[in-house]
Write a protein that holds these residues in place. Structure first.
Motif, short mmCIF file in Angstrom:
data_model
loop_
_atom_site.label_atom_id
_atom_site.label_comp_id
_atom_site.label_asym_id
_atom_site.label_seq_id
_atom_site.Cartn_x
_atom_site.Cartn_y
_atom_site.Cartn_z
N PRO A 191 115.73 -15.79 -57.68
CA PRO A 191 115.75 -17.19 -58.12
C PRO A 191 116.00 -18.14 -56.96
O PRO A 191 116.51 -17.74 -55.90
CB PRO A 191 116.92 -17.22 -59.10
N ALA A 192 115.66 -19.40 -57.17
CA ALA A 192 115.94 -20.43 -56.17
C ALA A 192 117.39 -20.91 -56.26
O ALA A 192 117.99 -21.29 -55.25
CB ALA A 192 114.99 -21.61 -56.34
N THR A 193 117.96 -20.91 -57.46
CA THR A 193 119.36 -21.26 -57.68
C THR A 193 119.93 -20.27 -58.69
O THR A 193 119.18 -19.59 -59.41
CB THR A 193 119.54 -22.69 -58.22
N LEU A 194 121.25 -20.22 -58.76
CA LEU A 194 121.88 -19.27 -59.66
C LEU A 194 123.30 -19.71 -59.96
O LEU A 194 124.01 -20.20 -59.07
CB LEU A 194 121.92 -17.88 -59.01
N ILE A 195 123.71 -19.57 -61.21
CA ILE A 195 125.12 -19.69 -61.58
C ILE A 195 125.67 -18.28 -61.70
O ILE A 195 125.20 -17.48 -62.52
CB ILE A 195 125.30 -20.46 -62.90
N TRP A 196 126.64 -17.97 -60.85
CA TRP A 196 127.17 -16.60 -60.78
C TRP A 196 128.51 -16.53 -61.50
O TRP A 196 129.45 -17.27 -61.18
CB TRP A 196 127.32 -16.19 -59.31
N ARG A 197 128.58 -15.66 -62.50
CA ARG A 197 129.80 -15.40 -63.25
C ARG A 197 130.42 -16.67 -63.84
O ARG A 197 131.64 -16.77 -63.96
CB ARG A 197 130.82 -14.66 -62.38
N GLU A 246 131.24 -19.24 -62.67
CA GLU A 246 132.22 -19.91 -61.82
C GLU A 246 131.62 -20.60 -60.61
O GLU A 246 132.20 -21.56 -60.10
CB GLU A 246 133.25 -18.89 -61.31
N ILE A 247 130.48 -20.10 -60.11
CA ILE A 247 129.98 -20.53 -58.81
C ILE A 247 128.50 -20.88 -58.93
O ILE A 247 127.71 -20.12 -59.50
CB ILE A 247 130.17 -19.43 -57.74
N PHE A 248 128.14 -22.03 -58.37
CA PHE A 248 126.74 -22.46 -58.32
C PHE A 248 126.19 -22.15 -56.94
O PHE A 248 126.79 -22.53 -55.93
CB PHE A 248 126.62 -23.96 -58.62
N LEU A 249 125.04 -21.48 -56.90
CA LEU A 249 124.42 -21.08 -55.63
C LEU A 249 123.08 -21.77 -55.45
O LEU A 249 122.25 -21.80 -56.37
CB LEU A 249 124.17 -19.56 -55.60
N CYS A 250 122.86 -22.34 -54.27
CA CYS A 250 121.55 -22.84 -53.90
C CYS A 250 121.38 -22.68 -52.40
O CYS A 250 122.35 -22.39 -51.68
CB CYS A 250 121.34 -24.29 -54.33
N HIS A 251 120.17 -22.89 -51.91
CA HIS A 251 119.95 -22.76 -50.47
C HIS A 251 120.08 -24.11 -49.78
O HIS A 251 120.91 -24.29 -48.89
CB HIS A 251 118.58 -22.16 -50.19
N GLY A 252 119.26 -25.08 -50.18
CA GLY A 252 119.33 -26.41 -49.60
C GLY A 252 120.14 -27.33 -50.50
O GLY A 252 121.32 -27.56 -50.32
N THR A 253 119.46 -27.88 -51.51
CA THR A 253 120.12 -28.65 -52.57
C THR A 253 119.71 -28.04 -53.90
O THR A 253 118.80 -27.19 -53.95
CB THR A 253 119.71 -30.13 -52.54
N PRO A 254 120.32 -28.45 -55.01
CA PRO A 254 119.91 -27.88 -56.30
C PRO A 254 118.44 -28.10 -56.62
O PRO A 254 117.83 -27.29 -57.31
CB PRO A 254 120.81 -28.63 -57.30
N GLU A 255 117.84 -29.19 -56.10
CA GLU A 255 116.46 -29.51 -56.42
C GLU A 255 115.46 -29.02 -55.38
O GLU A 255 114.28 -28.85 -55.69
CB GLU A 255 116.28 -31.03 -56.55
N ASP A 256 115.90 -28.79 -54.14
CA ASP A 256 114.95 -28.56 -53.06
C ASP A 256 115.56 -27.62 -52.02
O ASP A 256 116.59 -27.94 -51.41
CB ASP A 256 114.57 -29.90 -52.40
N ASP A 257 114.91 -26.50 -51.79
CA ASP A 257 115.44 -25.53 -50.82
C ASP A 257 115.22 -25.94 -49.37
O ASP A 257 115.72 -25.29 -48.46
CB ASP A 257 114.84 -24.13 -51.06
N LEU A 286 133.09 -24.52 -57.72
CA LEU A 286 132.70 -24.05 -56.40
C LEU A 286 131.19 -24.04 -56.30
O LEU A 286 130.50 -23.41 -57.13
CB LEU A 286 133.25 -22.65 -56.13
N ILE A 287 130.67 -24.74 -55.31
CA ILE A 287 129.23 -24.85 -55.07
C ILE A 287 128.95 -24.33 -53.67
O ILE A 287 129.60 -24.76 -52.70
CB ILE A 287 128.76 -26.31 -55.20
N LEU A 288 128.00 -23.41 -53.56
CA LEU A 288 127.64 -22.87 -52.26
C LEU A 288 126.22 -23.28 -51.90
O LEU A 288 125.31 -23.19 -52.74
CB LEU A 288 127.73 -21.34 -52.26
N CYS A 289 126.05 -23.74 -50.67
CA CYS A 289 124.73 -24.09 -50.15
C CYS A 289 124.60 -23.53 -48.74
O CYS A 289 125.55 -22.99 -48.17
CB CYS A 289 124.49 -25.59 -50.19
N ALA A 290 123.42 -23.71 -48.15
CA ALA A 290 123.17 -23.17 -46.82
C ALA A 290 122.19 -24.11 -46.10
O ALA A 290 122.36 -25.33 -46.14
CB ALA A 290 122.62 -21.74 -46.93
N HIS A 291 121.22 -23.53 -45.38
CA HIS A 291 120.05 -24.23 -44.84
C HIS A 291 120.29 -24.92 -43.50
O HIS A 291 119.44 -24.86 -42.62
CB HIS A 291 119.50 -25.22 -45.87
N THR A 292 121.41 -25.61 -43.31
CA THR A 292 121.62 -26.31 -42.03
C THR A 292 122.27 -25.44 -40.98
O THR A 292 122.40 -25.86 -39.82
CB THR A 292 122.49 -27.56 -42.21
#
Length: 262
Positions: free
Chosen positions: A104-110, A112-123, A156-162
């Motif tokens: 998936p591009a985004t995921l809610i894990w357990r 408790e935690i929101f996962l995305c790569h760039g932003t919720p709308e755009d990787d 808790l929100i996790l992102c990456a990309h930069t």
């Protein structure tokens, strides 16, 4: 139902085919007594060791989402790919590409935690940083960071990309954490304006997240490894900006001008 057991896990991101950095990070995670890992994407694209990275990832049970470069590996024809994507694509087997397609591009894990790569709308969009028209990279305004977090209930929100390790607290107490890059501490991009992103050190980065009651503690880890060996491989494959970033965590103005045309 909310997941009530106190959690402690590691977040990794932006490996970019750096198998030696990933190997060092995974060893450090084990040494911390941590068994659960979330992986925020951009696993392979680089002039480095995509297949070696894939082999390491097959050996762990990580929760994974895909990043922009992972998407390009499965959406673009090889002849349309950028150099780093094409080198990685040519190393990877069809089973690894099929695995990316299932992510998936985004995921809610357990819960408790929101996962995305760039932003919720755009990787492929920076969340915690922004690029000015003259190519400077600076922290995004809090109001803009919070606007992108609307509708996310998780604390808790996790992102990456930069590739930059950061923790940002929102006004309502939620945290956004970028664990930094496992394998690429500095890079050049031309969108939305030519710019360079620099962690300032060559170590492999990841984050440890631990639930403490209703709150989360964050530890950013910087792990040394044989970065000069990966720099050597990048130079041998005709990627001087990768070689420089891997060796130092910085991109010189001369390298930037040569690649970005400035």
């Amino acid at each position: 139902m909310r997941y009530t057991r106190a959690m402690k896990f590691a977040a990794i991101a932006d490996i970019h085919g750096n198998s030696l950095a990933l190997e060092a990070v995974l060893a450090d995670i084990r040494n911390q007594g941590i068994s659960e890992i979330v992986n925020l994407g951009d696993f392979f694209s680089s002039p480095l060791d995509a297949e070696g990275t894939a082999e390491l990832l097959r050996g762990i049970d990580a929760v994974s989402i895909r990043g922009n470069h992972d998407r390009w590996l499965i959406e673009q024809a090889p002849e349309e790919m950028g150099k780093s994507d094409r080198i990685a694509h040519d190393q990877l087997g069809s089973d690894t590409l099929d695995w990316i397609r299932e992510l998936p591009a985004t995921l809610i894990w357990r819960d408790e935690i929101f996962l995305c790569h760039g932003t919720p709308e755009d990787d492929n969009t920076y969340w915690l940083e922004q690029v000015t028209q003259d190519g400077r990279v600076r922290s995004a305004a809090l109001k803009d960071i919070e606007a992108r977090a609307q509708g996310i209930e998780q604390k808790l929100i996790l992102c990456a990309h930069t590739h930059l390790p950061r923790t940002v607290a929102l006004a309502d107490g939620r945290l956004i954490v970028n664990p930094g890059s496992v394998g690429c501490p500095a890079y050049i991009d031309i969108e939305p304006a030519p710019h360079k992103v620099q962690a300032g050190n060559p170590n492999a980065c990841y984050a440890i997240l631990e639930q403490q009651g209703e709150d989360w503690s964050v530890t950013h880890r910087h792990v040394p490894y044989d970065h000069l060996e990966m720099s050597r491989i990048a130079m041998e494959r005709g990627s001087p900006s990768w070689a420089e970033g891997l060796a130092t965590g910085w991109i010189s103005n001369e390298t930037f001008a040569a690649i970005a045309g400035r």
